[in-house]
Structures are given as structure tokens and as C-alpha cells.
Design a protein around this motif. Sequence first.
Motif, mmCIF file in Angstrom:
data_model
loop_
_atom_site.group_PDB
_atom_site.id
_atom_site.type_symbol
_atom_site.label_atom_id
_atom_site.label_comp_id
_atom_site.label_asym_id
_atom_site.label_seq_id
_atom_site.Cartn_x
_atom_site.Cartn_y
_atom_site.Cartn_z
ATOM 1 N N CYS A 22 -61.255 30.529 22.957
ATOM 2 C CA CYS A 22 -61.830 30.452 21.605
ATOM 3 C C CYS A 22 -62.608 31.695 21.181
ATOM 4 N N PHE A 23 -63.039 32.520 22.136
ATOM 5 C CA PHE A 23 -63.841 33.699 21.781
ATOM 6 C C PHE A 23 -63.088 34.970 22.120
ATOM 7 N N ALA A 24 -63.535 36.048 21.498
ATOM 8 C CA ALA A 24 -62.918 37.357 21.742
ATOM 9 C C ALA A 24 -63.147 37.768 23.199
ATOM 10 N N PRO A 77 -72.605 28.908 24.409
ATOM 11 C CA PRO A 77 -71.493 28.798 23.472
ATOM 12 C C PRO A 77 -71.126 27.333 23.147
ATOM 13 N N VAL A 78 -70.601 27.169 21.927
ATOM 14 C CA VAL A 78 -69.961 25.903 21.552
ATOM 15 C C VAL A 78 -68.550 26.245 21.106
ATOM 16 N N ALA A 79 -67.602 25.472 21.574
ATOM 17 C CA ALA A 79 -66.209 25.742 21.175
ATOM 18 C C ALA A 79 -65.417 24.451 21.131
ATOM 19 N N VAL A 80 -64.517 24.405 20.182
ATOM 20 C CA VAL A 80 -63.594 23.283 20.015
ATOM 21 C C VAL A 80 -62.182 23.841 20.216
ATOM 22 N N HIS A 81 -61.375 23.142 20.985
ATOM 23 C CA HIS A 81 -60.007 23.626 21.236
ATOM 24 C C HIS A 81 -59.293 23.841 19.894
ATOM 25 N N ARG A 84 -57.882 21.074 17.930
ATOM 26 C CA ARG A 84 -58.771 19.989 17.485
ATOM 27 C C ARG A 84 -59.820 20.470 16.481
ATOM 28 N N GLN A 85 -59.733 21.739 16.079
ATOM 29 C CA GLN A 85 -60.761 22.254 15.148
ATOM 30 C C GLN A 85 -60.624 21.610 13.767
ATOM 31 N N GLY A 86 -61.761 21.472 13.097
ATOM 32 C CA GLY A 86 -61.762 20.930 11.735
ATOM 33 C C GLY A 86 -61.770 19.417 11.681
ATOM 34 N N GLU A 87 -61.906 18.751 12.836
ATOM 35 C CA GLU A 87 -61.932 17.273 12.859
ATOM 36 C C GLU A 87 -63.350 16.736 12.947
ATOM 37 N N GLY A 88 -64.313 17.632 12.949
ATOM 38 C CA GLY A 88 -65.705 17.181 13.045
ATOM 39 C C GLY A 88 -66.247 17.148 14.461
ATOM 40 N N LEU A 89 -65.431 17.561 15.448
ATOM 41 C CA LEU A 89 -65.890 17.474 16.841
ATOM 42 C C LEU A 89 -67.042 18.439 17.110
ATOM 43 N N GLY A 90 -66.959 19.644 16.540
ATOM 44 C CA GLY A 90 -68.042 20.618 16.721
ATOM 45 C C GLY A 90 -69.341 20.054 16.174
ATOM 46 N N GLY A 91 -69.257 19.478 14.995
ATOM 47 C CA GLY A 91 -70.442 18.902 14.350
ATOM 48 C C GLY A 91 -71.027 17.776 15.189
ATOM 49 N N LEU A 92 -70.136 16.941 15.724
ATOM 50 C CA LEU A 92 -70.572 15.811 16.540
ATOM 51 C C LEU A 92 -71.291 16.295 17.798
ATOM 52 N N GLY A 113 -75.121 32.932 15.400
ATOM 53 C CA GLY A 113 -73.865 32.417 14.861
ATOM 54 C C GLY A 113 -73.799 32.517 13.355
ATOM 55 N N ASP A 114 -72.767 31.885 12.810
ATOM 56 C CA ASP A 114 -72.496 31.962 11.370
ATOM 57 C C ASP A 114 -73.421 31.021 10.599
ATOM 58 N N TYR A 115 -74.250 31.615 9.744
ATOM 59 C CA TYR A 115 -75.148 30.798 8.915
ATOM 60 C C TYR A 115 -74.348 29.776 8.097
ATOM 61 N N SER A 116 -73.182 30.201 7.600
ATOM 62 C CA SER A 116 -72.392 29.313 6.728
ATOM 63 C C SER A 116 -71.946 28.048 7.461
ATOM 64 N N TYR A 117 -71.853 28.096 8.779
ATOM 65 C CA TYR A 117 -71.527 26.875 9.534
ATOM 66 C C TYR A 117 -72.796 26.116 9.922
ATOM 67 N N TYR A 118 -73.760 26.824 10.492
ATOM 68 C CA TYR A 118 -74.909 26.140 11.098
ATOM 69 C C TYR A 118 -75.962 25.668 10.097
ATOM 70 N N SER A 119 -75.931 26.188 8.880
ATOM 71 C CA SER A 119 -76.936 25.754 7.900
ATOM 72 C C SER A 119 -76.819 24.251 7.635
ATOM 73 N N ARG A 120 -75.623 23.687 7.789
ATOM 74 C CA ARG A 120 -75.452 22.252 7.535
ATOM 75 C C ARG A 120 -76.216 21.386 8.538
ATOM 76 N N PHE A 121 -76.571 21.989 9.678
ATOM 77 C CA PHE A 121 -77.349 21.247 10.686
ATOM 78 C C PHE A 121 -78.845 21.561 10.577
HETATM 79 C C1 LIG Z 1 -67.020 26.836 15.052
HETATM 80 C C2 LIG Z 1 -66.498 25.563 15.690
HETATM 81 C C3 LIG Z 1 -67.363 25.196 16.907
HETATM 82 C C4 LIG Z 1 -66.617 24.431 14.666
HETATM 83 O O1 LIG Z 1 -66.153 23.221 15.210
HETATM 84 P P1 LIG Z 1 -65.110 22.311 14.407
HETATM 85 O O2 LIG Z 1 -64.980 21.016 15.125
HETATM 86 O O3 LIG Z 1 -63.878 23.092 14.177
HETATM 87 O O4 LIG Z 1 -65.887 22.166 13.029
HETATM 88 P P2 LIG Z 1 -66.225 20.836 12.242
HETATM 89 O O5 LIG Z 1 -64.971 19.982 12.167
HETATM 90 O O6 LIG Z 1 -67.440 20.202 12.825
HETATM 91 O O7 LIG Z 1 -66.575 21.406 10.834
HETATM 92 C C5 LIG Z 1 -65.554 21.912 10.027
HETATM 93 C C6 LIG Z 1 -66.170 22.692 8.894
HETATM 94 O O8 LIG Z 1 -66.825 23.849 9.452
HETATM 95 C C7 LIG Z 1 -66.340 24.998 8.807
HETATM 96 N N1 LIG Z 1 -66.368 26.092 9.767
HETATM 97 C C8 LIG Z 1 -65.789 26.164 10.972
HETATM 98 N N2 LIG Z 1 -66.057 27.333 11.565
HETATM 99 C C9 LIG Z 1 -66.829 28.029 10.688
HETATM 100 C C10 LIG Z 1 -67.420 29.304 10.714
HETATM 101 N N3 LIG Z 1 -67.280 30.139 11.759
HETATM 102 N N4 LIG Z 1 -68.153 29.682 9.630
HETATM 103 C C11 LIG Z 1 -68.304 28.856 8.571
HETATM 104 N N5 LIG Z 1 -67.772 27.637 8.502
HETATM 105 C C12 LIG Z 1 -67.037 27.224 9.543
HETATM 106 C C13 LIG Z 1 -64.944 24.621 8.380
HETATM 107 O O9 LIG Z 1 -64.502 25.464 7.328
HETATM 108 C C14 LIG Z 1 -65.161 23.202 7.904
HETATM 109 O O10 LIG Z 1 -65.781 23.221 6.636
HETATM 110 P P3 LIG Z 1 -65.719 21.953 5.637
HETATM 111 O O11 LIG Z 1 -66.452 20.837 6.293
HETATM 112 O O12 LIG Z 1 -66.402 22.454 4.411
HETATM 113 O O13 LIG Z 1 -64.260 21.679 5.491
HETATM 114 C C15 LIG Z 1 -65.013 25.668 16.119
HETATM 115 O O14 LIG Z 1 -64.233 25.911 14.996
HETATM 116 C C16 LIG Z 1 -64.741 26.731 17.165
HETATM 117 O O15 LIG Z 1 -64.769 26.449 18.348
HETATM 118 N N6 LIG Z 1 -64.436 27.956 16.722
HETATM 119 C C17 LIG Z 1 -64.149 29.050 17.677
HETATM 120 C C18 LIG Z 1 -65.351 29.397 18.536
HETATM 121 C C19 LIG Z 1 -66.583 29.687 17.690
HETATM 122 O O16 LIG Z 1 -66.509 30.426 16.716
HETATM 123 N N7 LIG Z 1 -67.720 29.071 18.103
HETATM 124 C C20 LIG Z 1 -68.975 29.209 17.386
HETATM 125 C C21 LIG Z 1 -69.674 30.436 17.757
HETATM 126 S S1 LIG Z 1 -70.982 30.848 16.678
#
Ligand SMILES: CC(C)(COP(=O)(O)OP(=O)(O)OC[C@H]1O[C@@H](n2cnc3c(N)ncnc32)[C@H](O)[C@@H]1OP(=O)(O)O)[C@@H](O)C(=O)NCCC(=O)NCCS
Length: 159
Positions: A22-24, A77-81, A84-92, A113-121
Motif C-alpha cells: 500500500c505504500f511507496a 501506518p494504517v492501510a487497507v488492502h 477493500r479500499q473505499g468500503e469504510g474499513l479504514g474509518g472503522l 497524513g492527508d488532512y482531507s482524509y483525517y479531518s473527518r475523524f
Molecule cells: C487511506 C486509507 C487507509 C483509507 O481507508 P479506506 O477504507 O479506503 O477509506 P474509507 O472507506 O474509510 O473512506 C473512504 C473515503 O476516504 C477518502 N480517502 C481515501 N484516501 C484518502 C486520502 N489519501 N486523502 C483524502 N481522502 C481519502 C475516499 O475518497 C472516500 O471519500 P468519501 O467518503 O467522500 O467517498 C486506504 O485507502 C489506504 O490504505 N490507502 C493506502 C495507504 C495509505 O495511504 N494510508 C494512509 C497513510 S496517511
Amino acid sequence: MIHITPEQKEDYWEVEALYDLCFAPGREALSSYRLRDGVPFLADLSLVMRDELGVLGAAIRYWPVLVGDTPVVLLGPVAVHPTRQGEGLGGLLISESTSRAAKLGWKHVLLVGDYSYYSRFGFERMPNLQFPPPTNQSRVLGHSLIDTDFPTGQVGKVK
Ligand SMILES: CC(C)(COP(=O)(O)OP(=O)(O)OC[C@H]1O[C@@H](n2cnc3c(N)ncnc32)[C@H](O)[C@@H]1OP(=O)(O)O)[C@@H](O)C(=O)NCCC(=O)NCCS
């Protein structure tokens, strides 16, 4: 059906393989890894998520760090296969582990990490923290698990 359990010894290399997928390449060269060198991850908070067949879908690890003199948990690190990404598993996994952290008495969670993802938490940018360089300051995010200010200062390794 999914199962979330603390990571065990026998999960270790499978989780490493998931992170590699999942990571570089070279993820361990990141400055955040210098805070983890030689420090065991937190066994109570580092979780794996498996489906009903036992297939690993996601994993999260946490390390203890210091902000100034205050103990804080470093999420990641947190990673979703990828399948399985986009199913809410990362959030859970993030919600479950931060709620476990609060129950264990941790007050603050830090990550890079990405503010655009983590701000929701509830994570916010932390311009007053000094993270080991090189780190993009806008990716340094913090979240307090109780109603108290996030500590400020140098982020360092636990002694
Ligand atoms: C980032 C990650 C953990 C999210 O887990 P996930 O189960 O795919 O995400 P969720 O299903 O909980 O959430 C999906 C939402 O997050 C958004 N999202 C996912 N990765 C994002 C990112 N890097 N930046 C912004 N938004 C992101 C999706 O667009 C989606 O948005 P929506 O709810 O508006 O449709 C997962 O995609 C992953 O493992 N990515 C590769 C490794 C990685 O980047 N890890 C995080 C390091 S900071």
C-alpha cells in the motif's frame, strides 16, 4: 463479516506485506520511522482486520512518542488492502483504535497524513509541533481524545 483483533506475533509479516503493497518503496526512510526505531508498537492499539475467511483486509499500528514531555500516541501506518479500499474499513479501524486509546487513558493522537482524509475523524493541523525533519508540516495532524489542548513542542522518541 469482519473481525478486528490486536495484532499477534504471527500476523507480523502479513501486516508488513500489506504495508509494502500500500505504500511507496522506502516507506521506512520517512522521518516518522525514526520515532519508531527500536520501540515496540503498542500491542493494545495495533489492530488487524480479517474477513470471515481469515483474509487480512486492513491493519493499523501505533507507537508511543513524546510531544515535549507529554506522552502521545502516533497513529500509523494504517492501510487497507487495495481490493477493500473505499468500503469504510479504514474509518472503522481508526474509530475503533482511537476509542480503545481513549479507554486506556491516552489523551492525544498524532499522525502524519492527508488532512482531507483525517479531518473527518477530528484531526487538525498542528503548526506548533516540531516534527523530526524532513516532514511536510501541513501533514502533521493531531486530535485530542478528551477536552484538552494538544501539547506543543518537539516531537521526540520515548526514552
Ligand atoms: C487511506 C486509507 C487507509 C483509507 O481507508 P479506506 O477504507 O479506503 O477509506 P474509507 O472507506 O474509510 O473512506 C473512504 C473515503 O476516504 C477518502 N480517502 C481515501 N484516501 C484518502 C486520502 N489519501 N486523502 C483524502 N481522502 C481519502 C475516499 O475518497 C472516500 O471519500 P468519501 O467518503 O467522500 O467517498 C486506504 O485507502 C489506504 O490504505 N490507502 C493506502 C495507504 C495509505 O495511504 N494510508 C494512509 C497513510 S496517511
